[in-house]
Design a protein around this motif. Structure first.
Motif, PDB file in Angstrom:
ATOM      1  N   HIS A 297     -12.596 -30.888 -25.666  1.00  0.00           N
ATOM      2  CA  HIS A 297     -12.295 -31.696 -26.850  1.00  0.00           C
ATOM      3  C   HIS A 297     -10.904 -31.385 -27.381  1.00  0.00           C
ATOM      4  CE1 HIS A 297     -16.924 -31.559 -27.323  1.00  0.00           C
ATOM      5  NE2 HIS A 297     -16.560 -32.598 -26.601  1.00  0.00           N
ATOM      6  N   LEU A 298     -10.497 -30.119 -27.327  1.00  0.00           N
ATOM      7  CA  LEU A 298      -9.148 -29.743 -27.765  1.00  0.00           C
ATOM      8  C   LEU A 298      -8.089 -30.410 -26.902  1.00  0.00           C
ATOM      9  CD1 LEU A 298      -7.255 -28.002 -29.504  1.00  0.00           C
ATOM     10  CD2 LEU A 298      -7.587 -26.155 -27.849  1.00  0.00           C
ATOM     11  N   TYR A 299      -8.290 -30.399 -25.587  1.00  0.00           N
ATOM     12  CA  TYR A 299      -7.337 -31.038 -24.688  1.00  0.00           C
ATOM     13  C   TYR A 299      -7.260 -32.537 -24.938  1.00  0.00           C
ATOM     14  CZ  TYR A 299      -7.470 -26.616 -22.102  1.00  0.00           C
ATOM     15  OH  TYR A 299      -7.389 -25.311 -21.754  1.00  0.00           O
ATOM     16  N   ILE A 300      -8.409 -33.147 -25.156  1.00  0.00           N
ATOM     17  CA  ILE A 300      -8.421 -34.593 -25.428  1.00  0.00           C
ATOM     18  C   ILE A 300      -7.662 -34.893 -26.720  1.00  0.00           C
ATOM     19  CG2 ILE A 300      -9.910 -36.553 -25.995  1.00  0.00           C
ATOM     20  CD1 ILE A 300     -12.008 -35.262 -24.124  1.00  0.00           C
ATOM     21  N   GLY A 301      -7.885 -34.079 -27.760  1.00  0.00           N
ATOM     22  CA  GLY A 301      -7.177 -34.283 -29.026  1.00  0.00           C
ATOM     23  C   GLY A 301      -5.674 -34.130 -28.879  1.00  0.00           C
ATOM     24  N   ILE A 302      -5.240 -33.145 -28.086  1.00  0.00           N
ATOM     25  CA  ILE A 302      -3.804 -32.943 -27.875  1.00  0.00           C
ATOM     26  C   ILE A 302      -3.195 -34.132 -27.140  1.00  0.00           C
ATOM     27  CG2 ILE A 302      -2.123 -31.521 -26.663  1.00  0.00           C
ATOM     28  CD1 ILE A 302      -3.957 -29.109 -27.226  1.00  0.00           C
ATOM     29  N   VAL A 303      -3.882 -34.620 -26.134  1.00  0.00           N
ATOM     30  CA  VAL A 303      -3.378 -35.770 -25.372  1.00  0.00           C
ATOM     31  C   VAL A 303      -3.261 -36.998 -26.269  1.00  0.00           C
ATOM     32  CG1 VAL A 303      -3.910 -37.369 -23.508  1.00  0.00           C
ATOM     33  CG2 VAL A 303      -4.192 -34.912 -23.155  1.00  0.00           C
ATOM     34  N   ILE A 304      -4.268 -37.243 -27.100  1.00  0.00           N
ATOM     35  CA  ILE A 304      -4.225 -38.394 -28.011  1.00  0.00           C
ATOM     36  C   ILE A 304      -3.071 -38.253 -28.992  1.00  0.00           C
ATOM     37  CG2 ILE A 304      -5.484 -39.573 -29.855  1.00  0.00           C
ATOM     38  CD1 ILE A 304      -8.067 -38.851 -28.332  1.00  0.00           C
ATOM     39  N   PHE A 305      -2.878 -37.042 -29.522  1.00  0.00           N
ATOM     40  CA  PHE A 305      -1.780 -36.811 -30.471  1.00  0.00           C
ATOM     41  C   PHE A 305      -0.425 -37.051 -29.818  1.00  0.00           C
ATOM     42  CE2 PHE A 305       1.366 -33.815 -32.182  1.00  0.00           C
ATOM     43  CZ  PHE A 305       1.458 -34.294 -33.485  1.00  0.00           C
ATOM     44  N   LEU A 306      -0.249 -36.580 -28.590  1.00  0.00           N
ATOM     45  CA  LEU A 306       1.028 -36.770 -27.896  1.00  0.00           C
ATOM     46  C   LEU A 306       1.288 -38.245 -27.597  1.00  0.00           C
ATOM     47  CD1 LEU A 306       0.952 -33.745 -25.415  1.00  0.00           C
ATOM     48  CD2 LEU A 306       2.330 -33.973 -27.489  1.00  0.00           C
ATOM     49  N   VAL A 307       0.248 -38.962 -27.247  1.00  0.00           N
ATOM     50  CA  VAL A 307       0.410 -40.392 -26.970  1.00  0.00           C
ATOM     51  C   VAL A 307       0.825 -41.129 -28.237  1.00  0.00           C
ATOM     52  CG1 VAL A 307      -0.828 -42.491 -26.335  1.00  0.00           C
ATOM     53  CG2 VAL A 307      -1.135 -40.411 -24.997  1.00  0.00           C
ATOM     54  N   LEU A 308       0.171 -40.809 -29.360  1.00  0.00           N
ATOM     55  CA  LEU A 308       0.538 -41.449 -30.631  1.00  0.00           C
ATOM     56  C   LEU A 308       1.957 -41.087 -31.038  1.00  0.00           C
ATOM     57  CD1 LEU A 308      -2.764 -40.933 -32.651  1.00  0.00           C
ATOM     58  CD2 LEU A 308      -1.925 -43.052 -31.667  1.00  0.00           C
ATOM     59  N   LEU A 309       2.324 -39.823 -30.848  1.00  0.00           N
ATOM     60  CA  LEU A 309       3.681 -39.395 -31.203  1.00  0.00           C
ATOM     61  C   LEU A 309       4.722 -40.112 -30.349  1.00  0.00           C
ATOM     62  CD1 LEU A 309       5.438 -37.455 -32.874  1.00  0.00           C
ATOM     63  CD2 LEU A 309       5.124 -35.752 -31.074  1.00  0.00           C
ATOM     64  N   LEU A 310       4.444 -40.251 -29.062  1.00  0.00           N
ATOM     65  CA  LEU A 310       5.362 -40.963 -28.186  1.00  0.00           C
ATOM     66  C   LEU A 310       5.504 -42.426 -28.603  1.00  0.00           C
ATOM     67  CD1 LEU A 310       7.110 -40.950 -25.633  1.00  0.00           C
ATOM     68  CD2 LEU A 310       5.046 -41.470 -24.317  1.00  0.00           C
ATOM     69  N   GLY A 311       4.396 -43.030 -29.000  1.00  0.00           N
ATOM     70  CA  GLY A 311       4.456 -44.420 -29.447  1.00  0.00           C
ATOM     71  C   GLY A 311       5.301 -44.583 -30.701  1.00  0.00           C
TER      72      GLY A 311
END
Length: 398
Positions: free
Chosen positions: A134-148
């Motif tokens: 779940h931590l890895y999934i949250g980090i990936v989602i955060f990075l995708v949003l930040l990149l957007g």
């Protein structure tokens, strides 16, 4: 009743018991066995023995009253209860209570069974357990949003420079600074070079320090620290500031303010005067109106000073700063009189205008000073260089 009647009744009961044992009971009505159903019409029951009329009447009454073979057992228990009334009542109460409670329990159990048949049993939900996945999934989602968000900011007008703020400039105009920094409003925030802008602005002689900072998301601040103007020089009715680093800010004329206008200072005299003005207190420097370089045969470093309060001073530019810092105390001793000159060349004295020394000083105020010897030598050398260059140019043309 007689003994014979009792015996007859007992015989009837025994017969009835045997008969009931051979039959199946449903409710309170007796069913005949299958053999009797099939063979009832063929075979007749055996003839009973003759009984007296009294016995037949009693038998009919008893057959009507008897409902179940268990009734005989209940009657026997009732007889026993008469003999022991206290104990039996308690037992009856307990049995009755048990029957009631048993009935309720059975009713409740039946209703529960019906509900369980009608409704499906819900399994209890398991509690959420946080795992490393779940931590890895949250980090990936955060990075995708930040990149957007970054891509949107870079390629949209949100990253354009909206405003440029200039702070600390008084001698340099904002238009000059805008030309020097190399960017303007509408440029991208990430494309401007703060270091290059600082280098370009520092080329101005008036700038001591400069810092260019981005104020995200859309503003830029240019903070300037200028050299202080300690004097002004006059050239063709224009005044140019003399900076504390002995440089003249030519090309930026401005009206004199909070500093004196100086006349006829060049070379070493100019540098020495600037050094002296840097050491004078600010409030005294702001009270000086004009300074003239007036050397004489007896005093080659003499300067003539005019104050804003009308007082005149003569001094040596090398010792001017030391004595000038005591001007406020000297002025208080003189009082409101302005009918003389304060001489600070050797000591400190007050010269009335009607004295010979004061008249001599006043006569030399507006006389142009003669050039110093080394300046004449420099001018002669320059003239020789010019003439040599002219001859070379003429020879090349021929």
């Amino acid at each position: 009743m007689s003994k014979e009647d009792d015996n007859n009744i007992n015989n009837i009961k025994e017969k009835l018991k045997k008969k009931r044992q051979n039959t199946d009971y449903v409710g309170y009505t007796a069913k005949k066995p299958e053999k009797e159903k099939t063979e009832g019409n063929l075979e007749k029951p055996p003839a009973s023995k003759k009984v007296s009329k009294k016995a037949e009447t009693e038998y009919d009454e008893l057959s009507l009253k008897i409902e179940h073979y268990k009734d005989f057992e209940e009657k026997s228990t009732a007889v026993k209860n008469k003999k022991t009334p206290g104990k039996n009542r308690k037992q009856n109460v307990k049995s009755a209570g048990n029957k009631k409670s048993g009935g309720k329990k059975s009713a409740d159990s039946s209703t529960k069974k019906k509900k369980s048949k009608g409704q499906k049993t819900k399994k209890p939900r398991e509690k959420f357990k946080f795992k490393r996945v779940h931590l890895y999934i949250g980090i990936v989602i955060f990075l995708v949003l930040l990149l957007g968000v970054l891509l949107w900011y870079v390629f949209s007008s949100a990253s354009d420079v909206k405003e440029i703020n200039f702070e600390g400039n008084s001698l340099v105009t904002e238009t000059e600074l805008e030309e020097r920094i190399g960017f303007s409003t509408g440029d991208k925030m990430f494309s401007i070079s703060a270091g290059k802008a600082e280098d370009n602005v520092e080329l101005l002689p008036v700038i001591e320090e400069v810092s260019v900072e981005r104020d995200w998301p859309n503003n830029v601040t240019v903070n300037v620290n200028e050299y202080k103007a300690i004097a002004y020089i006059n050239s063709e009715d224009l005044y140019f500031p003399v900076l504390e680093n002995s440089r003249i800010q030519r090309g930026y004329p401005s009206a004199p303010r909070n500093a004196p206008i100086i006349y006829n200072f060049e070379g070493e005299e100019f540098d020495a005067l600037v050094a002296a003005l840097n050491e004078i207190e600010v409030d005294i420097l702001e009270s000086i109106s004009e300074i003239y370089f007036r050397p004489t045969d007896n005093s080659m470093r003499r300067i003539h000073v005019f104050m804003n309060d009308g007082q005149e001073i003569v001094a040596d530019y090398e010792t001017f700063s030391e004595k000038m810092n005591y001007y406020i105390g000297i002025r208080q001793e003189i009082g409101d009189e302005t009918g003389g000159i304060i001489d600070m060349e050797v000591g400190t004295s007050y010269l009335p205008y009607d004295s010979a020394d004061a008249r001599e000083i006043k006569d030399n105020i507006y006389n142009e000073p003669s050039q110093v010897g080394y300046i004449e030598d420099i001018n002669e050398a320059l003239d020789g260089v010019r003439s040599a260059l002219g001859e070379i140019g003429n020879a090349a043309e021929e």
